[in-house]
Design an enzyme around this catalytic site. Structure first.
Site, PDB file in Angstrom:
ATOM      1  N   GLY A 219       0.833  -1.197   0.000  1.00  0.00           N
ATOM      2  CA  GLY A 219       0.000   0.000   0.000  1.00  0.00           C
ATOM      3  C   GLY A 219       0.862   1.239   0.000  1.00  0.00           C
ATOM      4  O   GLY A 219       2.050   1.170   0.337  1.00  0.00           O
TER       5      GLY A 219
ATOM      6  N   CYS B 226       5.295  -6.194   1.320  1.00  0.00           N
ATOM      7  CA  CYS B 226       5.640  -4.774   1.233  1.00  0.00           C
ATOM      8  C   CYS B 226       5.100  -4.013   2.452  1.00  0.00           C
ATOM      9  O   CYS B 226       5.554  -4.227   3.560  1.00  0.00           O
ATOM     10  CB  CYS B 226       5.138  -4.218  -0.095  1.00  0.00           C
TER      11      CYS B 226
ATOM     12  N   HIS C 231       7.688  -7.766  -4.064  1.00  0.00           N
ATOM     13  CA  HIS C 231       6.364  -8.157  -4.570  1.00  0.00           C
ATOM     14  C   HIS C 231       6.422  -9.507  -5.296  1.00  0.00           C
ATOM     15  O   HIS C 231       6.759  -9.550  -6.473  1.00  0.00           O
ATOM     16  CB  HIS C 231       5.836  -7.077  -5.534  1.00  0.00           C
TER      17      HIS C 231
ATOM     18  N   GLU D  31       4.017 -11.180  -6.351  1.00  0.00           N
ATOM     19  CA  GLU D  31       2.892 -11.328  -7.282  1.00  0.00           C
ATOM     20  C   GLU D  31       3.176 -10.779  -8.678  1.00  0.00           C
ATOM     21  O   GLU D  31       2.445 -11.074  -9.609  1.00  0.00           O
ATOM     22  CB  GLU D  31       1.635 -10.668  -6.698  1.00  0.00           C
TER      23      GLU D  31
END
Ligand code: XMP
Length: 587
Positions: A57, A84, A171, A173
């Protein structure tokens, strides 16, 4: 959209990260049903999940009002993975220390000192990861070990010694983290013990069902662009409701590429559209945009102008009865980058999300069958629907068209010396640490490696992009920012340049090696040749992150020679900036 067969086994807690829904999608791709809920969902509502993931975020854990989690989830027996911001939040909640960063780390890094841990089991080869953060964890909470680091981030991963709590600063993803899928799979199967319960390909039937439910007895209107998203969304509606109930209108805004209208007519004929109409609106769009320079204002005007044209169209003929809703090809990244999810920072306003359209959303008169999908999935769905590859494998092209590739300036200014190059006095949009940036461009006199360019962006506060000069009529220090807006002449110049680049990349086969190839016109030049062209060939999977692609030298030289023949073009630059920290478009 994809109706769950059972309870989700994994829930992603949305802390406002741009990649939040991507995490859930990657888990579903592993065959495990996952959903996304607000970060502060009470622990009691999550007690039957096998695992939880706290997303990234844009905030700092120290900011008032930044996303929080119910600390109960860290006390329960559920496995939790922080990503993160999620790692920072986990550290903060459990008594670790987070350092507020000013510079941050954006882009590729190498993971080192990887300790044995379930998360990193059976990783083979590449330790390349993708970072995008400002703050970082400085001291792990009691009971945790550091699991990995990078050159600039001492705590790139951490894990509790006894309990199933773990977190990564990078990250997993995104595709640029080479072993990301394996890391997520280790979490889902080995740590959480999930069983496969979801077929990732099972999506068309539920989408069509939802279209029929949302539409009820109303007809659907589509403002189509010829791009993959609106074409696939339109085809889904066509199949769900039949050709008599789906209307397609193509608005020629004057901001499209060469030959586009002809192409779109052919496409919709092929799809079997019986109600299809081209609305010529160039004059009114250009009038509304005259003299405007600010990128967000441009987007708003284009969005509102779309609504004007749309309302005018819909208030005529048989649409007067009000028994219609608007269909749109909005895909997930469009909503997330407009701040459309609960917490994501506004990076730029997508034209599918301007006020007039918001009103339709609020009154339940919009249908967006692809709103939770990413580009690569949209193409797969298109293939499953039998849409020919010729239409599906086009490079994505933004709705606001050439307007966001035609940078404007209302002041003249000289370029400034900034080691090791020149600061161009124009700004472009970028994304740093999940937030929008609007900074200057550093121009180099040659084309260094993109590693060097990344390093330059990371250490230079006032820039978010680096370009290298390919060829020009004048040296960079002789160039200036010139006054230039969205005039027919500048748009024609960009359209010509874009057509040249497209032709040469198609002929050479380079087009197939890139995911998208924006050609940008910037008001940087000299008297008589006030603009320059920037080439931005990139590779991406979903538009959320992107990597620069280098072009063969010979092709590049040929392209530059042809582009310099276009009237008014002073120089040709090459954008060397990955996303992040640059965005794909310049705005
Ligand atoms: P950025 O510039 O945010 O772009 O890195 C990500 C992807 O989104 C496309 N894009 C748009 N597509 N309407 C669209 O349909 C828009 O307003 C819009 N803005 C950006 C962009 O071309 C890239 O593929």
């Amino acid at each position: 959209m994809n109706a769950p067969k059972s309870q989700p086994q994994i829930t992603v807690l949305d802390a406002g990260g741009q990649y939040c829904h991507l995490i859930a999608r990657k888990i579903r791709d592993l065959g495990v049903y996952a959903d996304v809920l607000a970060s502060d969902t009470p622990a009691g509502d999550l007690s039957d999940r096998k695992g939880l993931i706290i997303s990234g975020g844009p905030d700092s854990v120290y900011e008032p009002g930044s996303p929080r989690i119910d600390p109960g989830i860290l006390m329960s027996r559920s496995a939790v993975l922080g990503i993160c911001y999620g790692q920072q939040l986990m550290a903060f909640e459990l008594g670790g220390r987070v350092r507020k960063g000013d510079k941050g780390e954006y882009g590729l890094a190498l993971l080192s000192n990887v300790k044995p841990h379930a998360l990193f089991r059976n990783l083979n080869g590449g330790q390349q990861i993708w970072m995008n953060h400002r703050d970082q964890v400085e001291a792990v909470p009691p009971g945790f070990d550091v699991l990995a680091s990078t050159d600039t981030c001492a705590i790139a991963a951490m894990g509790h010694r006894e309990r199933p709590l773990m977190a990564v600063q990078f990250h997993p993803e995104v595709v640029h983290t080479s072993q990301g899928t394996k890391i997520l799979s280790n979490f889902v199967f080995d740590v959480c013990g999930c069983a496969r319960d979801w077929d990732p390909k099972d999506r068309i039937r539920p989408i069509e069902q939802e279209i029929r439910t949302v539409a009820g007895d109303r007809n659907v209107f589509f403002f189509v662009s010829g791009g993959v998203d609106s074409t696939v969304a339109y085809t889904l509606c066509l199949r769900a409701l039949g050709p008599d109930r789906v209307y397609g209108i193509y608005v020629d805004t004057g901001l499209m590429r060469e030959g586009e209208t002809k192409y779109v007519r052919r496409l919709f004929q092929h799809l079997g559209a019986t109600a299809f109409h081209v609305e010529e609106s160039e004059t009114e769009f250009l009038k509304a945009l005259a003299g405007v320079c600010d990128p967000e204002t441009k987007r708003h005007i284009i969005g509102e102008q779309f609504v004007v044209v749309q309302e005018r169209t819909l208030s005529t003929g048989h649409f007067l009865d009000g028994n219609w809703i608007l269909g749109q090809g909005t895909i997930y990244p469009d909503t997330i980058e407009s701040g459309g999810t609960a917490r994501a920072d506004v990076i730029k306003t997508h034209h599918n999300r301007v006020a007039g359209i918001q009103k339709l959303i609020e009154t339940g008169r919009i249908i967006e069958p692809l709103a939770s999908f990413y580009k690569d999935e949209v193409r797969e769905i298109g293939e499953e629907l039998g849409i020919p590859g010729e239409f599906l494998h086009r490079h994505p092209f933004p709705g606001p068209g050439l307007a966001i590739r035609c940078l404007c300036s209302d002041t003249e200014a000289p370029v400034e010396r900034l080691e090791p190059g020149w600061l161009l006095p124009i700004k472009s949009v970028g994304v740093k640490g999940d937030s929008r940036s609007y900074h200057s461009v550093l121009a180099l006199e040659n084309l260094p490696s993109d590693e060097i360019a990344t390093e330059l962006v990371n250490r230079t506060m006032e820039i978010n992009r680096v370009v290298g000069l390919v060829k020009a009529r004048a040296a960079i220090p002789a160039m200036r920012a010139t006054i230039g807006t969205l005039t027919p002449a500048r748009l024609a110049r960009l359209r010509r340049a874009d057509a040249i680049v497209r032709r040469l990349s198609e002929e050479s086969g380079f087009e197939r090696e890139v995911w998208q190839f924006p050609v940008v016109l910037i008001p940087i030049g000299v008297e008589g040749a006030p603009d320059s062209v920037v080439l931005r060939p990139i590779h991406s999977v979903d538009g959320m992150t992107a990597q620069v692609v280098r072009m063969p030298d010979q092709l590049l030289r040929r392209m530059a020679d042809e582009l310099l023949k276009v009237d008014g073009v002073c120089g040709v630059f090459y954008d060397l900036t990955h996303k992040p920290p640059g965005t794909i478009e310049w705005e």
